[in-house]
Design a protein around this motif. Structure first.
Motif: not given
Length: 510
Positions: A208-225
């Protein structure tokens, strides 16, 4: 032959960019750049046809098989997005040549073309790479080239915006590198085809921690709120073609990375409530931000932020129908977002301002420009029978079939966002294209006497091509939905992908 097809989308732009740097005084760079992108587009279309017919295609670079070597992989999803991305990149390049962005000064010409080709190479590598580390490399290639393009002939505001964009991207890159290190420490590999099985053996908390970390990383790249703060301050400062290619491609590469990693590495069997909440937040924050804007480029940038939520919508459902909707929406949005920003560039050139309240005091843009803006604007608002309506309908049908309370929340937010987007576009349309009689008697804006006739025709042709491509997405909704559904099946059942990349490795070695 297949090996060459997989290598060319990355290799050709890199080699051509080097040639541009070394021989810019002796070669017509615009001809070289356009020729290379046409060749890459043909290559990407061939990859899509082959991947749809045969399944995933793999190139083991240097003859070293995964996981020891680097693998380039073209499946239905990556080949489809690569084809659409290169088509948009070609149209935007033609617009830039017509506008003069690529040709204004000799030293800028020598930098623009290699920078642009390097950006296309980075996008191609991101779609085709089969491991996390080379995905990181692709993002760094895109970062370097996009900073060059963003700050060409830049004054203080654009340089400041470029620094904001760069610092945010570097922060995301550091987080990504940290995530790669943690994944490798936990699993002993960064090859995507191996990671799914090895991550499944980890404790749930660590996964879960690794999944959320990648979610944050690609969320910045994709400009997610709420990680979107950098985009509305960065994109609007660039010239129209640069803004168009950034808005169309860079955020979609981030979304592709999120889609690929979450489905392949962290598969789920039910709706992801956290991602559903993030999707709702993205839709509402983005569209409300758009409604509040007085600058056309900032309005379109906030619209982009809001409509990234539609792509999260399908991923949050985590089933074939939802993923199909996400894929259709990505294809639609790449084309339509480019068309919107190119039309906005034409509006800015004809009115001389990007401020909506000042446009009311200028002679409205021509009827041709009005039509070129109307088509993608109505599409992004989801007006039938345009491509935005087709993609949104697929998502709404998926949410109805899912039946989870979060799915109904997503559907409600999607409908509300569409209505608010239509309001924002109608408000923009009224201010830009319906001036008062007094304003109609005033002189044209300072941008009216722009490039020569030939250059204007090239700009209009590129913008028209994107508008027509948006109509083509709607007209080809049936075949595209078929490819999208097969790509979604691949994401939900990635065994052929893993087998193609690992090429017969024993199960224990996976």
């Amino acid at each position: 032959m297949t090996t060459a097809l997989l290598a060319l989308p990355v290799l050709l732009p890199v080699l051509a960019g080097g040639v541009c740097l070394l021989t810019h005084h002796r070669l017509p760079l615009r001809v070289l750049s356009v020729t290379v992108l046409v060749a890459v587009l043909v290559d990407a279309a061939a990859l899509l046809a082959l991947a749809d017919d045969r399944g995933p295609l793999v190139l083991h670079v240097g003859g070293w098989a995964a996981p020891a070597g680097i693998a380039l992989v073209a499946d239905r999803l990556s080949a489809l997005l690569l084809s659409v991305a290169v088509l948009v990149a070609l149209a935007v390049l033609l617009f830039a040549i017509g506008q003069g962005t690529a040709e204004e000064r000799s030293h800028e010409t020598a930098v623009f073309h290699p920078g642009y080709l390097l950006l296309v190479a980075g996008v191609s590598l991101a779609f085709l790479t089969g491991d996390l580390f080379n995905l990181f490399v692709a993002f760094e290639v895109m970062l370097a080239s996009s900073y060059i393009l963003l700050t060409l002939d830049a004054g203080r505001p654009r340089t400041r915006a470029g620094m904001t964009y760069t610092m945010t991207s570097l922060t995301s890159s550091l987080l990504f590198l940290t995530a790669i290190a943690l994944v490798y420490a936990a699993t002993g590999t960064v090859t995507l085809a191996q990671l799914g099985g090895r991550l499944a053996a980890l404790p749930d908390g660590l996964r879960t921690a690794l999944s959320l970390l990648l979610l944050v990383v690609f969320g910045i790249k994709a400009a997610l709120v709420p990680l979107h703060f950098w985009l509305p301050d960065s994109y609007p400062t660039a010239p129209a073609p640069i803004t168009a290619v950034f808005a169309a491609l860079l955020t979609k590469v981030g979304m592709y990375a999120l889609l690929r990693t979450q489905t392949l590495l962290f598969p789920r069997s039910e709706t992801w409530v956290l991602l559903a909440v993030a999707a709702v937040a993205a839709m509402l924050v983005g569209v409300l931000g758009a409604v509040a804007q007085d600058d056309i480029n900032r309005l379109l940038s906030f619209t982009l932020v809001g409509h990234m939520g539609y792509m999260l919508f399908g991923l949050a459902l985590f089933d074939v129908a939802g993923l199909t909707g996400t894929i259709l929406y990505m294809v639609h949005h790449i084309v339509v977002q480019a068309a919107l920003f190119l039309a906005a560039g034409l509006i800015l050139r004809q009115t001389g301002t990007s401020a909506l309240h000042r446009m009311q005091e200028r002679t409205p843009p021509t009827a041709v420009v009005a039509a070129l803006f109307a088509v993608p604007a109505l599409s992004v608002a989801g007006v039938p029978p345009l491509s935005g309506f087709v993609a949104k309908l697929a998502l709404l049908q998926a949410s109805a079939a899912d039946g989870h309370p979060a799915a109904y929340l997503l559907a409600g937010a999607a409908v509300l966002t569409s209505l608010l987007t239509l309001y924002a576009m109608a408000r923009l349309w009224r201010r830009v294209f319906f001036a008062t009689r007094q304003a109609r008697r005033r002189p044209h804006g300072p941008g009216r006497h722009g490039p020569g006739r030939r250059a204007t025709v090239l700009m209009l042709g590129a913008a028209t091509g994107m508008a027509v491509a948006g109509l083509g997405v709607a007209a080809a909704a049936g075949p595209l939905a078929g490819v999208g559904e097969r790509a979604a099946e691949d994401l939900r059942h990635p065994e052929p992908y893993r087998e193609a990349v690992l090429d017969g490795l024993a199960e224990g070695g996976r």
